[in-house]
Scaffold this active site. Structure first.
Site, mmCIF file in Angstrom:
data_model
loop_
_atom_site.group_PDB
_atom_site.id
_atom_site.type_symbol
_atom_site.label_atom_id
_atom_site.label_comp_id
_atom_site.label_asym_id
_atom_site.label_seq_id
_atom_site.Cartn_x
_atom_site.Cartn_y
_atom_site.Cartn_z
ATOM 1 N N HIS A 226 -50.540 57.720 69.863
ATOM 2 C CA HIS A 226 -51.499 58.594 69.187
ATOM 3 C C HIS A 226 -52.491 59.184 70.183
ATOM 4 C CE1 HIS A 226 -54.237 59.584 65.669
ATOM 5 N NE2 HIS A 226 -55.109 59.562 66.667
ATOM 6 N N GLU A 227 -53.082 58.329 70.998
ATOM 7 C CA GLU A 227 -54.077 58.808 71.957
ATOM 8 C C GLU A 227 -53.444 59.707 73.019
ATOM 9 O OE1 GLU A 227 -57.053 58.549 71.245
ATOM 10 O OE2 GLU A 227 -56.907 56.992 69.734
ATOM 11 N N HIS A 230 -53.324 63.206 71.761
ATOM 12 C CA HIS A 230 -54.562 63.948 72.005
ATOM 13 C C HIS A 230 -54.644 64.400 73.457
ATOM 14 C CE1 HIS A 230 -56.161 63.255 68.084
ATOM 15 N NE2 HIS A 230 -56.412 61.967 68.245
#
Length: 309
Positions: A226-227, A230
């Site tokens: 997820h990170e 980003h």
């Protein structure tokens, strides 16, 4: 267990700079007041928000800020002489540096097997191997180094700008992962942040969220996925709420708010499509995640070409 993921929004020199994060299990220690994570644009700690996965700043990027980022990215690509067609299907190997930020007594350690499993998880997820609907993004990850520090302040993600500047390795194409014990599951910088402050580029991840960790429902290594999303330039799938602009990706259906757990059939907007609860950029349990979309892959290609090569 209730957890949160948080949005950091700062306006720097008149331009929008955004950092997104995931919040850690509720029993984790409260946010350090000096942390840059989960603060409002004025610099105050975010108000609690009991919706969904718990607390944290859930404000989203304004349409104006979102348009400014897209305009800037297009301008950079144009100045580089790169067409949209040329950004498609990027194939790149990303060097990954892990920084284990342990306490003075060694708390917060992870094993070599966990780090190798995390690299394998990234490669699986970004290759689209978990679902027939998932996109192969063309990005692969290669372990470039692991280092260990013993510092109580750094372990708790205090003095984060200092410790990142002192320990970061590699260039703008290198993914640095700091493993800490803080109030969130993870926090990331965006690719457009790099030129302004390259020394802190990367992601901070709760160490117990690595594969085999102790973060219940978040122990499969997908917080790092997820990170990393980003870091490649993706917003949350609920960015913008029930709007056609949404997360600036056309094939992720709009959703009004983040997801808790894995609620099959959730449909929080009147716009077409069910909420993308299986998307790595929502807030679902690790076991619910299984895809990036082709549109997200294309966005990552453009962001990579604009900011990381």
């Amino acid at each position: 267990m209730r957890v949160t993921k948080c949005l950091v929004l700062a306006l720097v020199a008149g331009a929008a700079t955004l950092n997104f994060g995931l919040a850690a299990p509720a029993q984790a220690r409260p946010m350090d007041t000096g942390s840059p994570a989960c603060v409002t644009p004025t610099g105050h700690d975010a108000a609690a928000d009991a919706r969904g996965r718990g607390h944290g700043d859930t404000r989203t990027v304004t349409p104006r800020q979102q348009r400014a980022i897209e305009k800037r990215t297009r301008a950079i690509l144009r100045d580089k002489g790169i067409t949209r067609r040329e950004t498609r299907r990027t194939s790149a190997v990303v060097p990954v540096y892990f920084h284990k930020m342990l306490s003075a007594t060694g708390a917060g350690d992870v094993t070599s097997a966990q780090i190798n499993a995390q690299i394998a998880e990234l490669n699986q997820d970004f290759a689209g191997q978990e679902s027939a609907a998932a996109a192969d993004t063309g990005f692969t990850f290669q372990l470039a180094g692991v280092d260990t520090y013993y510092n109580n302040q750094w372990h708790r993600d205090k003095q984060s700008s200092t410790y990142r500047a002192r320990t970061r390795q590699g260039g703008k194409n290198a993914l640095n992962i700091w493993l800490v014990d803080f109030a969130y599951l993870g926090v990331a910088t965006f690719p457009w942040d790099y030129a302004r402050n390259p020394s802190i580029d990367g992601i901070r991840v709760q160490y117990s969220s690595l594969p085999g960790g102790s973060a219940t429902n978040y122990d499969l290594g997908k917080t790092t996925t997820h990170e990393a999303g980003h870091w490649f330039g993706l917003y949350h799938t609920f960015q913008g709420g029930c709007t056609t602009t949404n997360d600036s990706v056309s094939d992720t259906p709009a959703q009004s708010s983040s997801t808790t757990g894995c609620p099959a059939g959730r449909d929080s907007c009147s716009l077409p499509g069910l909420d993308p609860i299986h998307n790595y950029m929502d807030y679902s349990y690790d076991s619910c995640y299984n895809q990036f979309t082709p549109g997200q892959s294309a966005r990552m290609d453009s962001m990579w070409a604009a900011y990381r090569v």
